[in-house]
Design an enzyme around this catalytic site. Structure first.
Site, PDB file in Angstrom:
ATOM      1  N   ARG A 164       0.837  -1.217   0.000  1.00 12.23           N
ATOM      2  CA  ARG A 164       0.000   0.000   0.000  1.00 12.23           C
ATOM      3  C   ARG A 164       0.869   1.265   0.000  1.00 12.23           C
ATOM      4  O   ARG A 164       0.609   2.218   0.721  1.00 12.23           O
ATOM      5  CB  ARG A 164      -0.932   0.027   1.223  1.00 12.23           C
ATOM      6  CG  ARG A 164      -1.873  -1.128   1.324  1.00 12.23           C
ATOM      7  CD  ARG A 164      -2.903  -1.163   0.188  1.00 12.23           C
ATOM      8  NE  ARG A 164      -3.697  -2.375   0.293  1.00 12.23           N
ATOM      9  CZ  ARG A 164      -3.339  -3.534  -0.251  1.00 12.23           C
ATOM     10  NH1 ARG A 164      -2.244  -3.625  -0.991  1.00 12.23           N
ATOM     11  NH2 ARG A 164      -4.078  -4.602  -0.102  1.00 12.23           N
ATOM     12  N   SER A 235     -10.952  -0.875   3.731  1.00  8.49           N
ATOM     13  CA  SER A 235     -10.096  -1.149   4.902  1.00  8.49           C
ATOM     14  C   SER A 235      -9.517   0.169   5.404  1.00  8.49           C
ATOM     15  O   SER A 235      -8.873   0.884   4.633  1.00  8.49           O
ATOM     16  CB  SER A 235      -8.950  -2.081   4.523  1.00  8.49           C
ATOM     17  OG  SER A 235      -9.473  -3.281   4.013  1.00  8.49           O
ATOM     18  N   GLU A 331      -4.623   3.143   6.379  1.00 12.69           N
ATOM     19  CA  GLU A 331      -4.491   3.008   4.926  1.00 12.69           C
ATOM     20  C   GLU A 331      -5.124   4.237   4.257  1.00 12.69           C
ATOM     21  O   GLU A 331      -4.657   4.719   3.235  1.00 12.69           O
ATOM     22  CB  GLU A 331      -5.219   1.730   4.469  1.00 12.69           C
ATOM     23  CG  GLU A 331      -5.119   1.485   2.994  1.00 12.69           C
ATOM     24  CD  GLU A 331      -5.757   0.173   2.553  1.00 12.69           C
ATOM     25  OE1 GLU A 331      -5.529  -0.874   3.197  1.00 12.69           O
ATOM     26  OE2 GLU A 331      -6.494   0.211   1.562  1.00 12.69           O
TER      27      GLU A 331
HETATM   28  C1  LIG Z   1     -15.614  -0.413  -0.479  1.00 12.78           C
HETATM   29  C2  LIG Z   1     -14.145  -0.182  -0.737  1.00 12.78           C
HETATM   30  C3  LIG Z   1     -13.306  -1.268  -0.945  1.00 12.78           C
HETATM   31  C4  LIG Z   1     -11.948  -1.064  -1.185  1.00 12.78           C
HETATM   32  N1  LIG Z   1     -11.149  -2.156  -1.406  1.00 12.78           N
HETATM   33  C5  LIG Z   1      -9.830  -1.985  -1.647  1.00 12.78           C
HETATM   34  C6  LIG Z   1      -8.991  -3.117  -1.871  1.00 12.78           C
HETATM   35  O1  LIG Z   1      -9.448  -4.260  -1.887  1.00 12.78           O
HETATM   36  N2  LIG Z   1      -7.679  -2.899  -2.071  1.00 12.78           N
HETATM   37  C7  LIG Z   1      -7.140  -1.635  -2.086  1.00 12.78           C
HETATM   38  O2  LIG Z   1      -5.925  -1.512  -2.278  1.00 12.78           O
HETATM   39  N3  LIG Z   1      -7.918  -0.542  -1.889  1.00 12.78           N
HETATM   40  C8  LIG Z   1      -9.240  -0.689  -1.664  1.00 12.78           C
HETATM   41  N4  LIG Z   1     -10.037   0.407  -1.446  1.00 12.78           N
HETATM   42  C9  LIG Z   1      -9.425   1.749  -1.446  1.00 12.78           C
HETATM   43  C10 LIG Z   1      -9.593   2.523  -2.792  1.00 12.78           C
HETATM   44  O3  LIG Z   1     -10.588   1.950  -3.586  1.00 12.78           O
HETATM   45  C11 LIG Z   1      -8.296   2.559  -3.589  1.00 12.78           C
HETATM   46  O4  LIG Z   1      -7.253   3.111  -2.817  1.00 12.78           O
HETATM   47  C12 LIG Z   1      -8.424   3.383  -4.882  1.00 12.78           C
HETATM   48  O5  LIG Z   1      -7.289   3.226  -5.684  1.00 12.78           O
HETATM   49  C13 LIG Z   1      -8.669   4.872  -4.630  1.00 12.78           C
HETATM   50  O6  LIG Z   1      -9.031   5.457  -5.863  1.00 12.78           O
HETATM   51  P1  LIG Z   1      -9.697   6.885  -5.916  1.00 12.78           P
HETATM   52  O7  LIG Z   1      -9.762   7.301  -7.347  1.00 12.78           O
HETATM   53  O8  LIG Z   1     -10.972   6.876  -5.181  1.00 12.78           O
HETATM   54  O9  LIG Z   1      -8.603   7.744  -5.164  1.00 12.78           O
HETATM   55  P2  LIG Z   1      -8.836   8.944  -4.144  1.00 12.78           P
HETATM   56  O10 LIG Z   1      -9.425   8.408  -2.883  1.00 12.78           O
HETATM   57  O11 LIG Z   1      -9.570  10.049  -4.808  1.00 12.78           O
HETATM   58  O12 LIG Z   1      -7.343   9.392  -3.884  1.00 12.78           O
HETATM   59  C14 LIG Z   1      -6.478   8.587  -3.137  1.00 12.78           C
HETATM   60  C15 LIG Z   1      -5.093   9.258  -3.113  1.00 12.78           C
HETATM   61  O13 LIG Z   1      -4.529   9.209  -4.405  1.00 12.78           O
HETATM   62  C16 LIG Z   1      -4.235  10.525  -4.877  1.00 12.78           C
HETATM   63  N5  LIG Z   1      -4.558  10.530  -6.307  1.00 12.78           N
HETATM   64  C17 LIG Z   1      -5.752  10.214  -6.884  1.00 12.78           C
HETATM   65  N6  LIG Z   1      -5.658  10.283  -8.221  1.00 12.78           N
HETATM   66  C18 LIG Z   1      -4.383  10.677  -8.505  1.00 12.78           C
HETATM   67  C19 LIG Z   1      -3.674  10.943  -9.715  1.00 12.78           C
HETATM   68  N7  LIG Z   1      -4.236  10.831 -10.929  1.00 12.78           N
HETATM   69  N8  LIG Z   1      -2.373  11.342  -9.612  1.00 12.78           N
HETATM   70  C20 LIG Z   1      -1.775  11.461  -8.409  1.00 12.78           C
HETATM   71  N9  LIG Z   1      -2.395  11.223  -7.227  1.00 12.78           N
HETATM   72  C21 LIG Z   1      -3.690  10.836  -7.277  1.00 12.78           C
HETATM   73  C22 LIG Z   1      -5.103  11.465  -4.068  1.00 12.78           C
HETATM   74  O14 LIG Z   1      -4.507  12.750  -3.943  1.00 12.78           O
HETATM   75  C23 LIG Z   1      -5.167  10.741  -2.730  1.00 12.78           C
HETATM   76  O15 LIG Z   1      -4.031  11.022  -1.950  1.00 12.78           O
HETATM   77  C24 LIG Z   1     -11.404   0.238  -1.217  1.00 12.78           C
HETATM   78  C25 LIG Z   1     -12.270   1.342  -0.987  1.00 12.78           C
HETATM   79  C26 LIG Z   1     -13.619   1.130  -0.768  1.00 12.78           C
HETATM   80  C27 LIG Z   1     -14.520   2.308  -0.574  1.00 12.78           C
END
Ligand SMILES: Cc1cc2nc3c(=O)[nH]c(=O)nc-3n(C[C@H](O)[C@H](O)[C@H](O)COP(=O)(O)OP(=O)(O)OC[C@H]3O[C@@H](n4cnc5c(N)ncnc54)[C@H](O)[C@@H]3O)c2cc1C
Length: 337
Positions: A164, A235, A331
């Site tokens: 992560r 998580s 996380e």
């Molecule tokens: C129900 C649920 C289940 C999940 N299951 C998992 C799982 O199984 N495994 C796992 O690893 N994660 C899981 N996650 C966490 C999440 O889905 C991931 O971390 C996902 O990649 C976040 O994507 P996002 O676009 O929503 O990012 P955001 O939440 O919008 O951003 C996350 C971070 O990334 C940065 N960021 C976003 N886009 C960019 C970009 N283009 N360039 C640079 N920085 C950027 C943001 O500034 C922030 O710091 C889960 C979340 C939920 C709600």
């Protein structure tokens, strides 16, 4: 690019908390992002990048800055013999990419099916699930280097991927524009993970990327709350790695404590501590709970605030530390980052 003012972050984050952002700019291209950065500079404002907000805890206070929301679309394929290189825009929904790869019969992303969020955020925390991580198939990341204004191609080894973790977490220097993966044409099923083995034993078809993806989505449906009903970021805490000595000493007290050796020591499932050692499955304070079906998942009900979540999460971490001496890290990232 679409510029909006005074936008509630609670409507752009899956935890559904957060105050308003002074400016919220949706960017569909590199040029949009450059213009949004210039806009922030011109107004003397801070900026922060957001995808679908599924891994962030937004602050309750007004963010007097610019949220740069990444919406870059597009998926392109390059046939490279035994493998196919697939490049997706940072704003593509992660699971749409997984579905597209599976539709083409390509192997490599299927165990990561059903994870919310965008392609651009996937390398940030090196998303992982069911025995796979994004780094396993990632070839390179194309990013805007905000220090130089240049486009940088970072190959996998330059991304400093860990559990992560990645270079993109250390600083907000890089805005990810697209990500390229190397996927395989030949079958490469990875179904060693316990839940998948059980599904196979029960007769679930796991013979194609699409069927594995569907099985993973079904399993996940049992472990995560319905995002349309409650707020969650999945998580909330990471699984800590402790030294072999610390693990041996914990085993003396808690003989059934699972541990998974890795290069740095022994990885401990935080869910086991929360559930079996502390009995915190479903534990609730006010609007916040640990999810009944998976205690690593924090659930926020209507009316929850960032301060409430912070207090709750700090309390949980303190209880884990009191019981085991282990510090658990979050996380989920604070936003703005
Ligand atoms: C129900 C649920 C289940 C999940 N299951 C998992 C799982 O199984 N495994 C796992 O690893 N994660 C899981 N996650 C966490 C999440 O889905 C991931 O971390 C996902 O990649 C976040 O994507 P996002 O676009 O929503 O990012 P955001 O939440 O919008 O951003 C996350 C971070 O990334 C940065 N960021 C976003 N886009 C960019 C970009 N283009 N360039 C640079 N920085 C950027 C943001 O500034 C922030 O710091 C889960 C979340 C939920 C709600």
């Amino acid at each position: 690019m679409i510029v909006s003012e005074n936008v509630p972050l609670s409507t752009h984050t899956t935890l559904r908390v957060g105050g308003t952002a002074r400016f919220f700019i949706e960017c569909e291209s590199k040029e949009d992002i450059q213009n949004a950065l210039a806009f922030a500079l011109e107004h003397g404002l801070l900026w922060s990048v957001l995808g679908e907000g599924s891994n962030v805890l937004a602050g309750d206070d007004v963010y007097n800055g610019v949220v740069i929301a990444i919406r870059i679309p597009g998926i392109a394929f390059v046939d490279a013999g035994e493998e196919v290189q697939i490049t997706a825009g940072a704003g593509v929904a992660w699971d749409a990419l997984v579905l597209e790869a599976a539709r083409c019969g390509l192997w490599g992303l299927e165990n990561l099916a059903g994870i919310p969020g965008t392609v651009g955020a996937a390398p940030v925390q090196n998303i992982g699930a069911y025995g796979a991580e994004v780094k396993d198939t990632l070839k390179e990341v194309s990013a805007l280097d905000t220090r130089t204004g240049q486009i940088r191609i970072l190959v996998r080894d330059e991304c400093a991927f860990g559990y992560r973790d990645s270079i993109f977490k250390f600083s907000a220097r890089f805005v990810i524009l697209s990500v390229t993966f190397c996927l395989q044409k030949a079958a490469q099923p990875s179904i060693e993970y316990k839940d998948l083995k059980e599904a196979l034993a029960q007769g679930t078809d796991l013979s194609t990327p699409a069927s594995i993806g569907n099985a993973v989505r079904t399993i996940r449906g049992r472990k995560f709350p319905d995002l349309s009903l409650v707020g969650t970021a999945g998580s909330f805490f990471k699984n800590p790695t402790i030294s072999e000595e610390a693990y041996a000493s914990l085993k003396e007290k808690f003989s059934d404590m699972p541990g998974f050796p890795n290069a740095r020591g022994v990885k401990i499932p935080t869910a086991f501590i929360l559930d079996h050692m502390l009995g915190l499955r479903g534990y609730t304070e006010g609007n916040i709970s640990l999810f009944e079906n998976q205690p690593l998942v924090l659930v926020a009900r209507n009316g929850a605030t960032q301060k409430e979540i912070d207090t709750f999460a700090n309390n949980i971490a303190a209880r884990v530390h009191d019981a085991t001496g282990i510090f658990i890290e979050r996380e989920v990232r604070n936003f703005p980052t």
